[in-house]
Design a protein around this motif. Structure first.
Motif, PDB file in Angstrom:
ATOM      1  N   TRP A  17       6.242  -3.283   7.167  1.00 44.83           N
ATOM      2  CA  TRP A  17       5.922  -4.297   8.176  1.00 44.83           C
ATOM      3  C   TRP A  17       4.481  -4.135   8.656  1.00 44.83           C
ATOM      4  O   TRP A  17       3.976  -3.032   8.774  1.00 44.83           O
ATOM      5  CB  TRP A  17       6.829  -4.164   9.399  1.00 44.83           C
ATOM      6  CG  TRP A  17       8.302  -4.197   9.129  1.00 44.83           C
ATOM      7  CD1 TRP A  17       8.950  -4.647   8.007  1.00 44.83           C
ATOM      8  CD2 TRP A  17       9.336  -3.754  10.019  1.00 44.83           C
ATOM      9  NE1 TRP A  17      10.307  -4.514   8.145  1.00 44.83           N
ATOM     10  CE2 TRP A  17      10.584  -3.973   9.368  1.00 44.83           C
ATOM     11  CE3 TRP A  17       9.340  -3.204  11.295  1.00 44.83           C
ATOM     12  CZ2 TRP A  17      11.801  -3.648   9.951  1.00 44.83           C
ATOM     13  CZ3 TRP A  17      10.545  -2.886  11.884  1.00 44.83           C
ATOM     14  CH2 TRP A  17      11.767  -3.114  11.227  1.00 44.83           C
ATOM     15  N   GLY A  18       3.842  -5.258   8.948  1.00 44.69           N
ATOM     16  CA  GLY A  18       2.521  -5.243   9.555  1.00 44.69           C
ATOM     17  C   GLY A  18       1.408  -5.542   8.570  1.00 44.69           C
ATOM     18  O   GLY A  18       1.630  -5.702   7.362  1.00 44.69           O
ATOM     19  N   SER A  19       0.202  -5.605   9.117  1.00 43.65           N
ATOM     20  CA  SER A  19      -0.974  -5.913   8.306  1.00 43.65           C
ATOM     21  C   SER A  19      -1.218  -4.821   7.277  1.00 43.65           C
ATOM     22  O   SER A  19      -1.189  -3.630   7.589  1.00 43.65           O
ATOM     23  CB  SER A  19      -2.207  -6.042   9.209  1.00 43.65           C
ATOM     24  OG  SER A  19      -3.386  -6.093   8.435  1.00 43.65           O
ATOM     25  N   LYS A  20      -1.475  -5.245   6.053  1.00 42.51           N
ATOM     26  CA  LYS A  20      -1.756  -4.279   4.983  1.00 42.51           C
ATOM     27  C   LYS A  20      -3.127  -3.634   5.157  1.00 42.51           C
ATOM     28  O   LYS A  20      -3.441  -2.671   4.466  1.00 42.51           O
ATOM     29  CB  LYS A  20      -1.650  -4.961   3.614  1.00 42.51           C
ATOM     30  CG  LYS A  20      -0.278  -5.620   3.354  1.00 42.51           C
ATOM     31  CD  LYS A  20       0.866  -4.636   3.534  1.00 42.51           C
ATOM     32  CE  LYS A  20       2.230  -5.275   3.322  1.00 42.51           C
ATOM     33  NZ  LYS A  20       2.750  -5.979   4.500  1.00 42.51           N
ATOM     34  N   ASP A  21      -3.921  -4.131   6.075  1.00 38.14           N
ATOM     35  CA  ASP A  21      -5.227  -3.543   6.366  1.00 38.14           C
ATOM     36  C   ASP A  21      -5.161  -2.503   7.484  1.00 38.14           C
ATOM     37  O   ASP A  21      -6.140  -1.802   7.730  1.00 38.14           O
ATOM     38  CB  ASP A  21      -6.226  -4.638   6.766  1.00 38.14           C
ATOM     39  CG  ASP A  21      -6.509  -5.604   5.623  1.00 38.14           C
ATOM     40  OD1 ASP A  21      -6.507  -5.154   4.462  1.00 38.14           O
ATOM     41  OD2 ASP A  21      -6.712  -6.800   5.898  1.00 38.14           O
ATOM     42  N   ALA A  22      -4.026  -2.429   8.172  1.00 43.63           N
ATOM     43  CA  ALA A  22      -3.887  -1.493   9.286  1.00 43.63           C
ATOM     44  C   ALA A  22      -3.570  -0.085   8.777  1.00 43.63           C
ATOM     45  O   ALA A  22      -3.119   0.095   7.638  1.00 43.63           O
ATOM     46  CB  ALA A  22      -2.778  -1.969  10.222  1.00 43.63           C
ATOM     47  N   GLN A  23      -3.819   0.919   9.628  1.00 44.75           N
ATOM     48  CA  GLN A  23      -3.473   2.289   9.236  1.00 44.75           C
ATOM     49  C   GLN A  23      -1.956   2.393   9.062  1.00 44.75           C
ATOM     50  O   GLN A  23      -1.191   1.986   9.926  1.00 44.75           O
ATOM     51  CB  GLN A  23      -3.937   3.312  10.282  1.00 44.75           C
ATOM     52  CG  GLN A  23      -3.663   4.747   9.837  1.00 44.75           C
ATOM     53  CD  GLN A  23      -4.146   5.796  10.819  1.00 44.75           C
ATOM     54  OE1 GLN A  23      -4.416   5.490  11.988  1.00 44.75           O
ATOM     55  NE2 GLN A  23      -4.283   7.029  10.366  1.00 44.75           N
ATOM     56  N   PRO A  24      -1.505   2.951   7.937  1.00 47.79           N
ATOM     57  CA  PRO A  24      -0.072   3.038   7.695  1.00 47.79           C
ATOM     58  C   PRO A  24       0.571   4.279   8.324  1.00 47.79           C
ATOM     59  O   PRO A  24      -0.043   5.346   8.394  1.00 47.79           O
ATOM     60  CB  PRO A  24       0.028   3.095   6.167  1.00 47.79           C
ATOM     61  CG  PRO A  24      -1.276   3.634   5.710  1.00 47.79           C
ATOM     62  CD  PRO A  24      -2.297   3.328   6.753  1.00 47.79           C
ATOM     63  N   ILE A  25       1.796   4.089   8.791  1.00 48.39           N
ATOM     64  CA  ILE A  25       2.648   5.194   9.222  1.00 48.39           C
ATOM     65  C   ILE A  25       3.910   5.138   8.380  1.00 48.39           C
ATOM     66  O   ILE A  25       4.580   4.098   8.318  1.00 48.39           O
ATOM     67  CB  ILE A  25       3.019   5.091  10.709  1.00 48.39           C
ATOM     68  CG1 ILE A  25       1.762   5.025  11.584  1.00 48.39           C
ATOM     69  CG2 ILE A  25       3.900   6.269  11.120  1.00 48.39           C
ATOM     70  CD1 ILE A  25       2.060   4.798  13.068  1.00 48.39           C
ATOM     71  N   LEU A  26       4.216   6.241   7.705  1.00 49.64           N
ATOM     72  CA  LEU A  26       5.416   6.291   6.878  1.00 49.64           C
ATOM     73  C   LEU A  26       6.414   7.244   7.529  1.00 49.64           C
ATOM     74  O   LEU A  26       6.086   8.390   7.829  1.00 49.64           O
ATOM     75  CB  LEU A  26       5.111   6.741   5.450  1.00 49.64           C
ATOM     76  CG  LEU A  26       6.221   6.447   4.429  1.00 49.64           C
ATOM     77  CD1 LEU A  26       5.650   6.197   3.047  1.00 49.64           C
ATOM     78  CD2 LEU A  26       7.245   7.578   4.356  1.00 49.64           C
ATOM     79  N   PHE A  27       7.637   6.748   7.734  1.00 46.81           N
ATOM     80  CA  PHE A  27       8.688   7.491   8.422  1.00 46.81           C
ATOM     81  C   PHE A  27       9.710   8.017   7.413  1.00 46.81           C
ATOM     82  O   PHE A  27      10.167   7.282   6.531  1.00 46.81           O
ATOM     83  CB  PHE A  27       9.395   6.579   9.427  1.00 46.81           C
ATOM     84  CG  PHE A  27       8.494   6.058  10.522  1.00 46.81           C
ATOM     85  CD1 PHE A  27       8.302   6.785  11.687  1.00 46.81           C
ATOM     86  CD2 PHE A  27       7.844   4.834  10.390  1.00 46.81           C
ATOM     87  CE1 PHE A  27       7.476   6.304  12.699  1.00 46.81           C
ATOM     88  CE2 PHE A  27       7.022   4.346  11.400  1.00 46.81           C
ATOM     89  CZ  PHE A  27       6.841   5.085  12.562  1.00 46.81           C
ATOM     90  N   ARG A  89      -3.191   4.961   1.904  1.00 46.57           N
ATOM     91  CA  ARG A  89      -4.271   5.927   2.130  1.00 46.57           C
ATOM     92  C   ARG A  89      -4.438   6.149   3.635  1.00 46.57           C
ATOM     93  O   ARG A  89      -4.148   5.263   4.440  1.00 46.57           O
ATOM     94  CB  ARG A  89      -5.585   5.410   1.529  1.00 46.57           C
ATOM     95  CG  ARG A  89      -5.499   5.212   0.023  1.00 46.57           C
ATOM     96  CD  ARG A  89      -6.814   4.784  -0.593  1.00 46.57           C
ATOM     97  NE  ARG A  89      -6.662   4.597  -2.033  1.00 46.57           N
ATOM     98  CZ  ARG A  89      -6.670   5.567  -2.930  1.00 46.57           C
ATOM     99  NH1 ARG A  89      -6.828   6.822  -2.546  1.00 46.57           N
ATOM    100  NH2 ARG A  89      -6.530   5.298  -4.220  1.00 46.57           N
ATOM    101  N   ASN A  90      -4.885   7.353   3.989  1.00 49.27           N
ATOM    102  CA  ASN A  90      -5.109   7.691   5.399  1.00 49.27           C
ATOM    103  C   ASN A  90      -3.841   7.460   6.220  1.00 49.27           C
ATOM    104  O   ASN A  90      -3.901   7.010   7.368  1.00 49.27           O
ATOM    105  CB  ASN A  90      -6.273   6.865   5.963  1.00 49.27           C
ATOM    106  CG  ASN A  90      -6.772   7.392   7.284  1.00 49.27           C
ATOM    107  OD1 ASN A  90      -6.848   8.602   7.496  1.00 49.27           O
ATOM    108  ND2 ASN A  90      -7.114   6.498   8.196  1.00 49.27           N
ATOM    109  N   ALA A  91      -2.698   7.779   5.640  1.00 45.72           N
ATOM    110  CA  ALA A  91      -1.416   7.498   6.287  1.00 45.72           C
ATOM    111  C   ALA A  91      -0.975   8.660   7.174  1.00 45.72           C
ATOM    112  O   ALA A  91      -1.266   9.826   6.903  1.00 45.72           O
ATOM    113  CB  ALA A  91      -0.346   7.223   5.235  1.00 45.72           C
ATOM    114  N   VAL A  92      -0.244   8.305   8.223  1.00 47.57           N
ATOM    115  CA  VAL A  92       0.431   9.290   9.060  1.00 47.57           C
ATOM    116  C   VAL A  92       1.877   9.384   8.567  1.00 47.57           C
ATOM    117  O   VAL A  92       2.547   8.364   8.400  1.00 47.57           O
ATOM    118  CB  VAL A  92       0.396   8.872  10.542  1.00 47.57           C
ATOM    119  CG1 VAL A  92       1.156   9.893  11.400  1.00 47.57           C
ATOM    120  CG2 VAL A  92      -1.032   8.711  11.027  1.00 47.57           C
ATOM    121  N   HIS A  93       2.334  10.603   8.329  1.00 49.95           N
ATOM    122  CA  HIS A  93       3.711  10.814   7.866  1.00 49.95           C
ATOM    123  C   HIS A  93       4.513  11.497   8.966  1.00 49.95           C
ATOM    124  O   HIS A  93       4.153  12.590   9.415  1.00 49.95           O
ATOM    125  CB  HIS A  93       3.731  11.641   6.581  1.00 49.95           C
ATOM    126  CG  HIS A  93       3.317  10.859   5.379  1.00 49.95           C
ATOM    127  ND1 HIS A  93       4.219  10.340   4.471  1.00 49.95           N
ATOM    128  CD2 HIS A  93       2.094  10.453   4.960  1.00 49.95           C
ATOM    129  CE1 HIS A  93       3.566   9.677   3.535  1.00 49.95           C
ATOM    130  NE2 HIS A  93       2.276   9.728   3.808  1.00 49.95           N
TER     131      HIS A  93
END
Length: 276
Positions: A17-27, A89-93
């Motif tokens: 969900w959300g903009s593909k340009d935003a910083q990703p968070i993977l849960f 890239r540059n994702a928070v896990h």
């Protein structure tokens, strides 16, 4: 329904969900749940402008009920395929419980630039099982009990866990949410009994000591001191000592499922760490 098919033919369900340009968070979810366990956090971080992703681990939720690959290395290989597919890239896990182990091992193995930060919540690392090397761990009889109860009456076991120790609903004075119990049970029963049975060994016996040492990015370890599922003494304080850039945040009186029962406290703390 969004899925990827892994090299061994397993379909992994995911939400993105959300903009593909935003910083990703993977849960990364815990045993025996699904990506639905992150609904609160996904909606919160979506509202803050992040791209939020969560998957159902193989054998869990809407992913394939495969009888193979129910081990931590395969779980992480699936995450690698997913993150490569989405080019994160540059994702928070952020990982909870068993998902904390998955997040830690992924971060230790990830290609440069993939991971920005890691959060381990009520997580299983370094290792849960008692041994000569880990004298403070839980005895094998605890995990044999899980397996025995799962094989005998999985539906009742899942009701007992959700209505008792997982959320601390067995504590005197606890505010009990019947819908939360039912939602935990629903998520568990969608998954595969075989995968869940196998995963008991995964979350109890997998040693993440070397993974924690390899993580090079800032890592927040969050744990409640009334966690009845992953007791804090043999988890968070030991994990943070192994991390290169770890910080520990202890929540007094909070249970294993504190991301649900105390989302109003944890979500802002997560946001503050991600922004720091």
């Amino acid at each position: 329904m969004a899925t990827i098919t892994t090299k061994d033919g397993t379909q992994i369900f995911y939400k993105d969900w959300g903009s593909k340009d935003a910083q990703p968070i993977l849960f990364h979810h815990g045993w025996p749940l699904s990506s639905d366990d992150w609904d609160n956090q996904m909606l919160f971080f979506l509202s803050k402008g992040y791209r939020v992703i969560a998957h159902d681990r193989r054998g869990h939720g809407r992913s394939t009920q495969t009888d193979i690959g129910n081990d931590m290395d395969t779980y992480v290989a699936d995450v690698i395929e997913l993150t490569d597919h989405l080019n994160l890239r540059n994702a928070v896990h952020i990982g909870h419980s068993t998902g904390g182990g998955e997040a830690a091992r992924y971060a230790a193995k990830a290609k440069p630039g993939r991971v920005a930060k890691v959060v381990l919540v009520s997580a299983i690392p370094p290792v849960m099982l008692k041994s000569e090397k880990n004298p403070g761990g839980l005895p094998i009889s605890v995990f044999d009990g899980y397996r025995e109860a799962l094989a005998a009456n999985r539906a009742q076991l899942y009701m007992d866990i959700a209505s008792g120790p997982f959320y601390g609903f067995n504590r005197e004075g606890a505010k009990i949410y019947p819908g939360t119990i039912q939602n935990w049970w629903r998520q568990g029963m969608i998954g595969s009994a075989k995968a869940h049975y196998d995963c008991v060994a995964v979350f109890s016996e997998t040693d993440f000591t070397e993974d924690l040492k390899q993580i090079a990015v800032p890592t927040l370890v969050m744990h409640g001191d009334d966690d009845q599922v992953v007791p804090i003494a043999d988890a968070a304080p030991l994990a943070v000592k192994l991390l290169r850039h770890g910080q520990l945040k202890v929540y007094k009186g909070y249970p294993h499922g504190m991301l649900t029962t105390h989302a109003d406290v944890l979500n802002p703390d997560l946001l503050a760490f991600i922004k720091s």
